[in-house]
Design an enzyme around this catalytic site. Structure first.
Site, PDB file in Angstrom:
ATOM      1  N   GLU A 157     -20.693  -5.859  28.381  1.00 28.61           N
ATOM      2  CA  GLU A 157     -19.978  -4.675  28.527  1.00 28.61           C
ATOM      3  C   GLU A 157     -18.253  -5.268  28.686  1.00 28.61           C
ATOM      4  O   GLU A 157     -17.662  -4.567  29.405  1.00 28.61           O
ATOM      5  CB  GLU A 157     -20.210  -3.571  29.190  1.00 28.61           C
ATOM      6  CG  GLU A 157     -21.499  -3.248  29.285  1.00 28.61           C
ATOM      7  CD  GLU A 157     -21.748  -2.020  30.478  1.00 28.61           C
ATOM      8  OE1 GLU A 157     -22.804  -1.176  30.161  1.00 28.61           O
ATOM      9  OE2 GLU A 157     -21.129  -2.128  31.329  1.00 28.61           O
ATOM     10  N   CYS A 201      10.023  11.081  36.833  1.00 23.97           N
ATOM     11  CA  CYS A 201      10.676  11.382  38.016  1.00 23.97           C
ATOM     12  C   CYS A 201       9.676  11.081  38.963  1.00 23.97           C
ATOM     13  O   CYS A 201       9.268  11.759  39.915  1.00 23.97           O
ATOM     14  CB  CYS A 201      11.063  12.911  37.983  1.00 23.97           C
ATOM     15  SG  CYS A 201      12.284  13.468  36.758  1.00 23.97           S
ATOM     16  N   GLU A 202       9.493   9.706  39.381  1.00 22.49           N
ATOM     17  CA  GLU A 202       8.709   9.010  40.290  1.00 22.49           C
ATOM     18  C   GLU A 202       9.239   7.853  40.631  1.00 22.49           C
ATOM     19  O   GLU A 202       9.463   6.971  39.646  1.00 22.49           O
ATOM     20  CB  GLU A 202       7.268   8.916  39.713  1.00 22.49           C
ATOM     21  CG  GLU A 202       6.526  10.264  39.302  1.00 22.49           C
ATOM     22  CD  GLU A 202       5.776  10.837  40.328  1.00 22.49           C
ATOM     23  OE1 GLU A 202       5.591  10.075  41.779  1.00 22.49           O
ATOM     24  OE2 GLU A 202       5.044  12.031  40.309  1.00 22.49           O
TER      25      GLU A 202
END
Ligand code: LLP
Length: 417
Positions: free
Chosen positions: A276, A347-348
């Site tokens: 996968e 805004c971080e």
């Protein structure tokens, strides 16, 4: 040749200059090379050829319909983890018989959708899920194929957020729980418990943890035989790594596959195999192209503020992930200044895409490309701070098409009442 390279001093994706797309599409956008995705699939197929696995592309890495159609045309199968991914696969024209349905938290509705569609396998992760799937299949008068996802208790060498095989991981079941389900197989008349699934993590440093997990799996398969049951299929999951840094020591896919192949050929040659891969197929086929909005100086260092950040590409903020950042025009080395931070508008304080990079002079309006962003880039993008998500572009040779338009402000509120 890599998909992203300089030609006559201009950064190209295959035959198309990125600057042309910037002009015609507008930033921010993701751009993918169709040729590179095809090439990655071929290389992976040949690396694992002795096992003749069914390759089920893990849709979560990049689920754009155009990418799914492309891989479907190339003969890949698909690994899904939600009803939404099943919907995408079916919309792309995928044959459900080529789909494996994984995921730790499948709802009844998702199981019903999967059974009704006729997916090839359900990778189940708990006794409760086995019982629920048996009811769902019975109610539809169908029989579902089940792979038991084991938790082998192996800590893979990767970022802790993407290690999934450890003893305390939420994923899968202990081998003893799996054996108990095999012992109770007659309680589940609507299921065929015929396969084992593992996925011990993503961006695995090497094959060692996979080999350790295989010890557990092979013991489990022998134990199953003591119940006079048998396992037909082993799904090895994904996790195949790519080098994000120029100098990163990552085993090639051939070297990653070799010890796994030799272990399985000597001990489990009667099984059928599934893998996968997500990242390996699409990561280096994609880049995120952003525009410089502002250039400022902070504490003696240059900070370039882009028109996309963790909202467009979450990986640096979430995993401290490294993505190469390159200008659209090759710059003479004399012009390069080190110690540039590339940040987003969010805004971080975590909204930093790259630190300490060597980049040429930059001014508002210039663009930069973040490489190896084709996997877990757009699929993990958000509308945080109500920014529309990036467009997506697919390059085929020397032409390109928009495969997802820019979101609009109206899209932001479309589902709200
Ligand atoms: N199979 C299962 C059951 C999985 O959970 C995953 C990925 C894969 C296959 C594909 O793994 P891959 O070949 O791509 O490593 N967002 C993270 C990666 C999360 C992987 C989650 N599961 C990142 O950006 O690095």
């Amino acid at each position: 040749m890599t998909a992203f390279h300089y030609q006559s001093g201009q950064l190209h994706c295959d035959g198309v200059p990125i600057s042309r797309m910037v002009g015609e599409v507008g930033t921010p956008f993701y751009v993918y090379s169709a040729a590179r995705v095809r090439n990655n699939l071929r290389r992976l197929t040949s690396a694992f050829a002795p096992l003749r696995p069914r390759i089920c592309y893990s849709i979560k890495a990049n689920s754009n319909l155009a990418i799914l159609r492309l891989l479907n045309e190339e003969g890949a199968g698909f690994d899904i983890v939600s009803g939404g991914e099943l919907y995408r696969a079916l919309t792309a024209g995928v044959d459900p018989a080529q789909i494996v349905f994984a995921g730790v938290g499948k709802t009844r509705a998702e199981l019903e959708f999967g059974v009704e569609a006729g997916v090839a396998w359900f990778n189940v992760e708990s006794a409760g899920e086995v019982e629920r799937l048996n009811e769902v299949a019975g109610a539809q008068g169908r029989t579902a194929n089940v792979a038991l996802r084991l938790r082998p208790g192996v800590e893979a060498d990767t970022h802790r957020h993407i290690a999934t095989g450890g003893a305390s991981s939420k994923f899968g079941m202990r081998p003893a729980e799996g054996l108990e389900l095999i012992r109770r197989a007659s309680d589940f008349p609507h299921l065929r418990l015929r396969a084992v699934h593992i996925h011990i993590g993503s961006q695995l440093a090497d094959a060692s943890a996979t080999l350790a997990a295989l010890d557990t799996v092979l013991d489990f398969i022998s134990a199953v035989e003591t119940f006079r049951q048998n396992v037909s299929t082993l799904n090895l999951g994904g996790g195949f790594p790519i080098p994000y840094r120029e100098d990163q020591a990552i085993p090639s896919i051939e070297n990653f596959a070799a010890p796994i192949i030799s272990r399985l050929q000597s001990t489990a040659s009667h099984l059928q195999f599934i893998i996968e891969p997500g990242r390996y197929l699409v990561a280096d086929a994609g880049a995120l192209v952003l525009k410089v909005e502002h250039v400022k100086e902070v504490d003696g260092e240059r900070v370039v503020v882009m028109n996309g950040g963790m909202n467009a590409l979450l990986r640096p903020a979430l995993y401290d992930a490294y993505h190469r950042v390159v200008p659209l025009a090759a710059a003479p080395t004399s012009d390069i200044s080190p110690l540039t931070s590339v940040v987003g508008p969010i805004c971080e304080s975590a909204d930093v895409l790259a630190r300490g990079r060597s980049l040429p002079p930059l001014a508002p309006g210039d663009s930069l490309a973040l490489l190896d962003a084709g996997a877990y880039g757009f699929t993990m993008a958000s509308n945080y701070n109500s920014h529309p998500r990036p467009a997506e572009v697919l390059v085929e040779g020397d032409s390109f098409q928009i495969i997802r338009r820019h979101e609009t402000y109206a899209d932001l509120t479309a589902a709200e009442t």
